[in-house]
Design a protein around this motif. Sequence first.
Motif, short mmCIF file in Angstrom:
data_model
loop_
_atom_site.label_atom_id
_atom_site.label_comp_id
_atom_site.label_asym_id
_atom_site.label_seq_id
_atom_site.Cartn_x
_atom_site.Cartn_y
_atom_site.Cartn_z
N ARG A 196 0.83 -1.22 0.00
CA ARG A 196 0.00 0.00 0.00
C ARG A 196 0.85 1.26 0.00
N SER A 197 2.05 1.18 0.53
CA SER A 197 2.92 2.36 0.55
C SER A 197 3.31 2.78 -0.87
N GLU A 198 3.19 1.86 -1.82
CA GLU A 198 3.57 2.16 -3.22
C GLU A 198 2.84 3.38 -3.76
N GLN A 199 1.56 3.51 -3.42
CA GLN A 199 0.76 4.62 -3.94
C GLN A 199 1.26 5.98 -3.46
N SER A 200 1.96 5.99 -2.34
CA SER A 200 2.35 7.27 -1.74
C SER A 200 3.80 7.63 -2.01
N MET A 201 4.53 6.73 -2.62
CA MET A 201 5.98 6.91 -2.73
C MET A 201 6.34 8.11 -3.61
N ILE A 202 5.64 8.27 -4.74
CA ILE A 202 6.01 9.33 -5.69
C ILE A 202 4.91 10.39 -5.65
N ARG A 203 5.18 11.51 -4.97
CA ARG A 203 4.11 12.48 -4.75
C ARG A 203 3.93 13.46 -5.91
N SER A 204 5.00 13.76 -6.60
CA SER A 204 4.90 14.82 -7.61
C SER A 204 5.93 14.57 -8.70
N LYS A 205 5.94 15.49 -9.67
CA LYS A 205 7.03 15.43 -10.66
C LYS A 205 8.36 15.65 -9.96
N GLY A 206 9.42 15.19 -10.62
CA GLY A 206 10.76 15.36 -10.07
C GLY A 206 11.44 14.04 -9.81
N HIS A 207 12.71 14.13 -9.44
CA HIS A 207 13.48 12.91 -9.18
C HIS A 207 13.43 12.55 -7.70
N CYS A 208 14.10 11.49 -7.34
CA CYS A 208 14.04 10.98 -5.96
C CYS A 208 14.37 12.09 -4.96
N ASN A 209 13.64 12.06 -3.85
CA ASN A 209 13.72 13.17 -2.90
C ASN A 209 14.72 12.94 -1.78
N THR A 210 15.46 11.85 -1.85
CA THR A 210 16.54 11.62 -0.89
C THR A 210 17.83 12.23 -1.44
N MET A 211 18.88 12.19 -0.63
CA MET A 211 20.20 12.57 -1.16
C MET A 211 20.78 11.35 -1.87
N GLY A 212 20.02 10.89 -2.86
CA GLY A 212 20.46 9.77 -3.68
C GLY A 212 21.32 10.29 -4.82
N THR A 213 21.44 9.48 -5.85
CA THR A 213 22.37 9.86 -6.92
C THR A 213 21.89 11.08 -7.69
N ALA A 214 20.58 11.18 -7.95
CA ALA A 214 20.09 12.33 -8.72
C ALA A 214 20.34 13.63 -7.95
N SER A 215 19.98 13.66 -6.67
CA SER A 215 20.22 14.88 -5.88
C SER A 215 21.71 15.15 -5.77
N THR A 216 22.47 14.09 -5.58
CA THR A 216 23.92 14.26 -5.46
C THR A 216 24.50 14.85 -6.73
N MET A 217 24.07 14.34 -7.88
CA MET A 217 24.66 14.83 -9.13
C MET A 217 24.21 16.25 -9.45
N ALA A 218 23.04 16.66 -8.95
CA ALA A 218 22.66 18.06 -9.08
C ALA A 218 23.59 18.93 -8.24
N VAL A 219 23.89 18.49 -7.02
CA VAL A 219 24.84 19.22 -6.17
C VAL A 219 26.23 19.23 -6.82
N VAL A 220 26.61 18.09 -7.39
CA VAL A 220 27.90 18.00 -8.08
C VAL A 220 27.96 19.01 -9.23
N ALA A 221 26.89 19.06 -10.02
CA ALA A 221 26.88 20.00 -11.16
C ALA A 221 27.05 21.43 -10.66
N GLU A 222 26.39 21.73 -9.54
CA GLU A 222 26.49 23.09 -9.01
C GLU A 222 27.89 23.36 -8.44
N ALA A 223 28.44 22.39 -7.69
CA ALA A 223 29.76 22.58 -7.09
C ALA A 223 30.85 22.63 -8.16
N LEU A 224 30.63 21.94 -9.26
CA LEU A 224 31.58 22.02 -10.38
C LEU A 224 31.52 23.39 -11.07
N GLY A 225 30.46 24.11 -10.82
CA GLY A 225 30.29 25.42 -11.47
C GLY A 225 29.42 25.37 -12.70
#
Length: 587
Positions: A196-225
Amino acid sequence: MNSHPSADLPSADLPSAHLRSADWYAGDDRNAYIHRAWMRRGLPEDALDASKPQIAIANTASDYTPCNMHLNEVADAVKQGVWAAGGVPYNLPVVSLGETQVKPTAMLWRNMAAMAMEEMFRANAIDGLVLLGGCDKTIPALLMAAASVDLPAIVVPGGPMLTGHFRGQALGCGTDVWRLSEEARAGTISEEQFLRSEQSMIRSKGHCNTMGTASTMAVVAEALGMTIPGFAGTPAPDSRLLSLSHDTGRLIVEMVAQDRKPSDILTRDAFLNAIVAVAAVGGSTNSVVHLLAIAGRVGVDLTLEDFDAAGAGVPVLANLQPSGRFLMDDLYRAGGVLALLEQVKDLLSPSPITVTGKPLVDYLDGHPVFDDTVIFPRSAPLMDDAGIAVLRGNLAPQGAIVKPAAATSHLLQHVGPAVVFESVEDMRARIDDPDLDVTADSVLVLRGCGPRGYPGMPEVGNMPLPRKLLEQGVRDMVRISDARMSGTAYGTVILHVAPEAAAGGPLGLVRTGDLIRVDVEGRSLHMEVSDEELRARRQTPAAKAAYAAPVRGWAKLYVDHVMQADTGADLDFLVGSSGAPVSRESH
Ligand code: FES
């Protein structure tokens, strides 16, 4: 609220220098006629003039990449910005990879995506690039391609989703899937509750909301300039994402005018800044292979040891899953990535410039932290010293990595007998066998999951724990493999062992029962087996048996040319840059 960084952006002056696109559109010859005529299709009369920067929006939007589905709307905002600054925007759909969707693993296709992107960037009449990414492999592939073609480029990070909830509790996508599935296997929640938790996992558009790889690589892109400073971490549904996308469209036109290219931005110090940023946010181990691969494309000599050295002593300040408690939406509310990086400003090199032409550190003043339970103060961090530890020894002569922030501290020094699995299928078939000879002190060893062996180096390094141990309350064990791990996963998981078993690495020689010694503080990973015994094992038929090699298509090209994880798992012939020139013309 986060201040809007666009007020600091320089205004665009259209270029006076020769634009690359003029090689397609300028002149009175037949070829120029053909290039112009086929592109007109409603463009303004002067759109193809020699002074108009032609901007490609490399768009990874795809219905099969759910985390990037919203990027067409983002592309429209970028287009408006490009037009406003005097450029001409074009949507350029590029290979996209949905991390949760593609089989056998998205990493098999990262280099293919990067190669296809690079070729299309070079082949078309493009003066500048806006790179729309989000889901795990998309930003790395875009950056690898842009670095190799070395045209002015900016990343638009597609942004994390909003936080979903289940039975009153926030859900971290990825991390809570692993946690809930282990709870269901342990019997502490029902199978029905888990589903039942499956229905609630993805609330909106966007990538995973943890500091997973997608969030990390966004931070990486910013820190790289490579982003407008302050962009990374902007939630996908937030209207400021579109505003910043518009600003990015304006800025790329100015970058073309200034001829500010990735090679001007992606210096060695920029990579070291990215490593510091990843450590401070408790970012994904996947950033290691991606940063090494991007560095390879610009000729920056980055090694595994740089991750250990530059990340050493960097405190984890982001209290975000999987290392901590909160989610990306909370980070943004608490002040965002700039507020966090401001806390470690003294650890960042002031020299690398960003896409704006100014150094990243110039943007790291005046960003207050609004919630210090999400962004911890430097004086009292979530963890004193995290980063990524690089282990070496007779089990990993070319290195292996572990993320102490995601591990159980007492397991960072450990000796235990190996329980060896030959493949991910073997592991799945036997891990819950009640007769499996395993205790909480055992070391789970998985091989055949490296770049060549799988092929594609899947995220299976965070092996599930044996059910019988889960039922006894065990929640972590030492696990070692030549695989990667999802950025949303956690545990005492030693990854990226190089060379991998399929490349003849000693990981292929471990036998069940061998004692394995892990010493993260001493940076070593050792099996208590003599050199003589290892030499003898290497001669056995089993050790010599080849991993089944693909015979055609991309997988064959990949296996024939992929490098090991310690150098970024890029293809050997894609290292370096070919630049943007195209010398021939078929018409
Ligand atoms: Fe796309 Fe996690 S699955 S970012």
